[in-house]
Scaffold this motif. Sequence first.
Motif, PDB file in Angstrom:
ATOM      1  N   LEU A  66       0.833  -1.206   0.000  1.00 27.90           N
ATOM      2  CA  LEU A  66       0.000   0.000   0.000  1.00 27.90           C
ATOM      3  C   LEU A  66       0.866   1.254   0.000  1.00 27.90           C
ATOM      4  O   LEU A  66       2.021   1.208   0.423  1.00 27.90           O
ATOM      5  N   PRO A  67       0.304   2.382  -0.447  1.00 28.23           N
ATOM      6  CA  PRO A  67       1.031   3.648  -0.295  1.00 28.23           C
ATOM      7  C   PRO A  67       1.336   3.868   1.194  1.00 28.23           C
ATOM      8  O   PRO A  67       0.545   3.472   2.061  1.00 28.23           O
ATOM      9  N   ALA A  68       2.448   4.492   1.479  1.00 29.75           N
ATOM     10  CA  ALA A  68       2.910   4.641   2.861  1.00 29.75           C
ATOM     11  C   ALA A  68       1.873   5.301   3.766  1.00 29.75           C
ATOM     12  O   ALA A  68       1.641   4.854   4.890  1.00 29.75           O
ATOM     13  N   TRP A  69       1.236   6.380   3.292  1.00 32.81           N
ATOM     14  CA  TRP A  69       0.250   7.076   4.130  1.00 32.81           C
ATOM     15  C   TRP A  69      -0.952   6.179   4.426  1.00 32.81           C
ATOM     16  O   TRP A  69      -1.494   6.213   5.526  1.00 32.81           O
ATOM     17  N   LEU A  70      -1.366   5.362   3.450  1.00 27.58           N
ATOM     18  CA  LEU A  70      -2.500   4.466   3.659  1.00 27.58           C
ATOM     19  C   LEU A  70      -2.132   3.356   4.630  1.00 27.58           C
ATOM     20  O   LEU A  70      -2.909   3.021   5.532  1.00 27.58           O
TER      21      LEU A  70
END
Length: 123
Positions: free
Chosen positions: A22-26
Motif C-alpha cells: 500500500l502507499p505509505a500514508w495508507l
Amino acid sequence: MLALALLTGLLGLGSRHYAPALPAWLAAYAGDTLWALLVFWLMTLAQPRWPVGRAGRWAFGLAVAVEISQLYQAPWLNALRATTLGGLVLGFGFLWSDVLCYGAGVLLGCGLEWCWRWGTTGP
C-alpha cells in the motif's frame, strides 16, 4: 451492522497484512481509521436506537480511552497486549495521529449511517 463490522475488521486486518503493497500514508493510517469505524459499527449494533451523533460520541470516546490506556504500562496489561487479540484491541503506544484517525473513522461511520438512515426514512 454486524456485516459492516465484520467487513471493516477484515479490511483493517488486510491493511496491516498488505501494508508493504500500500502507499505509505495508507499503510500508516488505514488500520487505526478502520478500527475506529469498527468501534462505531459495534456501538450502533449495541445501541441501535441511539441517534447517530450519540453513537459517534461514544465510539470516539471509547477509542480515545483505549488510546489513553496505552500510557499505562503495567506488566499484566503489557502481557495482555502481547497477545494477538490484545494487541489489536488495546494497541501498544499512545500516538496523537491515532486520535486523529479515530476521529476520521468515526466521522466516516456517522456519515455513512446518516446516508443510510436518510435514504430509508427521508430527512
